[in-house]
Every structure is written in C-alpha cells, then in structure tokens.
Write a protein that holds these residues in place. Structure first.
Motif, mmCIF file in Angstrom:
data_model
loop_
_atom_site.group_PDB
_atom_site.id
_atom_site.type_symbol
_atom_site.label_atom_id
_atom_site.label_comp_id
_atom_site.label_asym_id
_atom_site.label_seq_id
_atom_site.Cartn_x
_atom_site.Cartn_y
_atom_site.Cartn_z
ATOM 1 N N UNK A 71 0.820 -1.206 0.000
ATOM 2 C CA UNK A 71 0.000 0.000 0.000
ATOM 3 C C UNK A 71 0.861 1.266 0.000
ATOM 4 N N UNK A 72 1.882 1.269 -0.853
ATOM 5 C CA UNK A 72 2.737 2.456 -0.960
ATOM 6 C C UNK A 72 1.943 3.669 -1.427
ATOM 7 N N UNK A 73 0.897 3.428 -2.231
ATOM 8 C CA UNK A 73 0.048 4.531 -2.694
ATOM 9 C C UNK A 73 -0.545 5.289 -1.514
ATOM 10 N N UNK A 80 1.043 13.538 0.610
ATOM 11 C CA UNK A 80 0.522 14.541 -0.320
ATOM 12 C C UNK A 80 -0.615 15.342 0.313
ATOM 13 N N UNK A 81 -1.406 14.684 1.144
ATOM 14 C CA UNK A 81 -2.510 15.374 1.821
ATOM 15 C C UNK A 81 -1.989 16.485 2.732
ATOM 16 N N UNK A 82 -0.835 16.246 3.356
ATOM 17 C CA UNK A 82 -0.251 17.266 4.224
ATOM 18 C C UNK A 82 0.261 18.467 3.419
ATOM 19 N N UNK A 87 -6.881 18.976 -1.882
ATOM 20 C CA UNK A 87 -7.202 17.863 -2.770
ATOM 21 C C UNK A 87 -8.119 16.855 -2.073
ATOM 22 N N UNK A 88 -9.106 16.321 -2.813
ATOM 23 C CA UNK A 88 -9.973 15.280 -2.242
ATOM 24 C C UNK A 88 -9.272 13.930 -2.338
ATOM 25 N N UNK A 89 -9.901 12.904 -1.763
ATOM 26 C CA UNK A 89 -9.263 11.584 -1.700
ATOM 27 C C UNK A 89 -8.934 11.033 -3.081
ATOM 28 N N UNK A 90 -9.840 11.212 -4.019
ATOM 29 C CA UNK A 90 -9.619 10.676 -5.359
ATOM 30 C C UNK A 90 -8.404 11.320 -6.023
ATOM 31 N N UNK A 91 -8.254 12.619 -5.865
ATOM 32 C CA UNK A 91 -7.119 13.321 -6.480
ATOM 33 C C UNK A 91 -5.825 13.001 -5.756
#
Length: 357
Positions: A71-73, A80-82, A87-91
């Motif tokens: 689950x490296x993604x 990236x969220x930080x 950005x939403x979860x999909x992006x």
C-alpha cells in the motif's frame, strides 16, 4: 571513506529454554544438520523481523524505520494530503499513483504489484514532486533512491520492476544454530470447556506442540563501507550501535505465549575487522557435548579456542574486540552491554573519514 574495508562482526551465545521460536510449514521447530548432527535453527529472516520490530516499537527515538508494504500509494497519498490539503481523496490517490509509476513502480489497481520498502522521507519526496506537478521521471526515481531509512540500509531493498532502485544490504545475518545436537520433543495439552456440565467427561480440546531447547550460536556482520555510502559517516556509526543492541536483545516471537522463552545472551563477542567478516560457527562443527555445566560454558570454551586458532592460522586478529558477559576474557575484556555499545560506536567513528587515529 578512506578505509577500504571495515566490518563489525557480532557473535552471540544464547541459551533458550523449551520453545518453538521459529516454525516450519508443519509447525515443528526449524532444524538443520550441521557437523552430522541435528541442530536447533532460527532463520535469519525471523531474527531480522524481530530486529525491525524492536526498532519500531522500542527504539523509535533512536532509529528511523521504513515500511514494507503493498500500500505504498496510501503512504504517498498521506504525505501529499499534508502538502495539498485542498485535494480530495480521489485526487490524492491519483497523484500518488502517478508519482509511483513515474518512479518505476508497477501498480495493480490501487496498490503496488509487489511489496515495496519505502522510507517516510522517500514518500514525502514523491509527494512533493506530485504536488509540484513535476513531469521529469528521473526526479521521481531520484526521490525513491535517496534518503533510505536505517533499516533499509541495513537489510537492503529489492525492486523487481526496476533494479536501479535496489539497495545492497549492509548487514548480513546468519541462521542461528545450536552448538550441540538436539532432539525435538512434544508437549501434549488439553483445554477444559468451562461451560460443560459437571458430570461430563473428557476435555474440550486436546493437541500437541513440538518444541526443543538449546544454546544457540548467533552471528551477524555489518559492512560499514556500504552503510556509510548509504547513510553518511555519523548516521552509520549510530546505526551500527542500534543494530548491535537490537541483534543482542531481540527475540522472535514464535509461540511466545506458550513458552515465555525470552532470554538474553550468555556471552557476546564483537569485533572490528579491516579484512573480511569471519563467522566462527566452525567452533561448533563438532557438537558440544553435555556437561555438568550445561552447554553454555563449554560453548564459550569452544568459541574461544576456535577464534584463537583462526587468528593464528588464517586471518589477522581483529583491529578491536569487545565482550559482554563472563567467559570470553581471553578474547576481549568484558563490560556491560551499554558500555560496550558506546565503546563500539566510538571505535567505529574513529575509523571513519577525518577521524582516523
């Protein structure tokens, strides 16, 4: 570094009571035939896992660890969220997948197709490139190649889809074997049904567990030149200290609840070598025979005699030696574990660039 070769060898004698530390596919304790006799065996993979677990759970303030995962993604998306909270979860997921693919990692659906060993710094660097919409794939590969965690540098990384992302392991860990012959035994057990009627007969469950007990010879070596190449001199000296402590104090957890077999070594011998690593398992090619003193004491004698023979005939004596515990005084003066680790770290630093004496 100026020193062309520098290895730290760890030799440990450790007595383990009735236990099943490391099982095979049938549930039996692993064994090996050595010197024509069946020995207890604990695989190198089992002990390396115990070391990495100790790094993460007990030494997190001293050593940075990576994640080996499919689950490296998710790890990259979290970083990236930080950086891009809008950005939403999909992006976030899309950006993380693109970053990994640009770095040369094959994906299957939302996960990487094979386990990937990834440090926090690498995940953060990939996320930063994704946040900047970088299109240069070489930058992503560079981000995934630089800044390995300490356990990645010690134990290596293999990326089948892109071998350029591989790390050679700076540490090698041998399969631990008993210094003497062993014979596995069986523990027959039953379990009572607490809710059964008082007049009922028999057990609610019965079974057997296979086990053995032994005095193990454990060996590991760290290539300091490789470690310095990956981590830098200062961090490499710290890394060999924490590796030494974890190798000496850790214990695989197989059947731990059944046997409570967590022990510490009977004796530890650590050497700095400038020629090559030297595994001293030949001391036990002839199985140690049982004695009134058990197996630990004659094992120490065998280790001392074999080491002195090797140094006299085949290899120079170590550049420096350290010992913990009683019984190896002829090889090195004994000292408490923490004191030995401090002396080891200092001695390694003195061998590194700019500190030679």
């Amino acid at each position: 570094m100026d020193t062309k070769r520098l290895y730290v060898d760890f030799h440990v004698l450790q007595t383990v009571p009735p236990s099943c530390v490391n099982r095979d596919d049938t549930g039996s304790p692993k064994t090996a035939v050595y010197g024509g006799a069946t020995r207890a065996r604990v695989s190198s993979q089992a002990w390396k896992h115990a070391i990495r677990k100790m790094f993460a759970e007990e030494m997190a303030d001293m050593v940075e660890t990576g994640k080996r995962t499919l689950k490296a993604t998710d790890l990259v998306a979290g970083e990236l969220a930080a950086l891009a909270p809008e950005l939403d979860d999909a992006r976030l997921k899309k950006g993380a997948k693109k970053a990994l693919e640009n770095a040369g990692i094959k994906l299957k659906d939302d996960n990487n197709a094979a386990l990937l060993f990834l440090s926090t710094a690498q995940a953060r660097a990939l996320a930063r490139l994704a946040a900047e919409d970088c299109e240069e794939k070489d930058d992503y590969k560079k981000a995934l190649k630089e800044n390995p965690s300490v356990d990645m540098a010690l134990f290596g990384r293999m990326v089948a889809s892109d071998p350029s992302l591989n790390y050679d392991a700076a540490a090698q860990v041998a399969h631990s074997i008993s210094t003497h012959a062993v014979q596995n035994e069986f523990d027959y057990f039953t379990a009572v049904d607490d809710c059964a009627p008082e007049d009922s007969a028999g057990a609610g469950h019965l079974g057997t567990v296979e086990y053995n007990s032994s005095t193990l010879y454990r060996y590991a070596t760290v290539n300091m030149v490789e470690l310095v190449h990956l981590l830098g001199a200062e961090k490499a000296a710290q890394a060999v200290r924490v590796f030494g402590e974890a190798f000496i104090r850790s214990m695989p957890t197989g059947k731990q609840n059944s046997f409570a077999n967590r022990t510490l070594p009977d004796a530890v011998y650590v050497t700095l070598r400038e020629d090559q690593p030297v595994n001293l398992c030949g001391a036990f090619e002839k199985p140690v025979r049982k004695s009134p003193e058990g197996y630990a004491e004659p094992s120490k004698t065998a280790l001392k005699q074999y080491a002195q023979q090797v140094y006299a005939c085949y290899a120079d004596a170590p550049a420096q030696s350290f010992a913990v515990g009683i019984g190896l005084d002829e090889l090195a003066p004994a000292m408490p574990l923490n004191q030995m680790l401090t002396a080891l770290e200092r001695a390694v630093k003195e061998k590194l660039p700019g500190n030679e004496v």
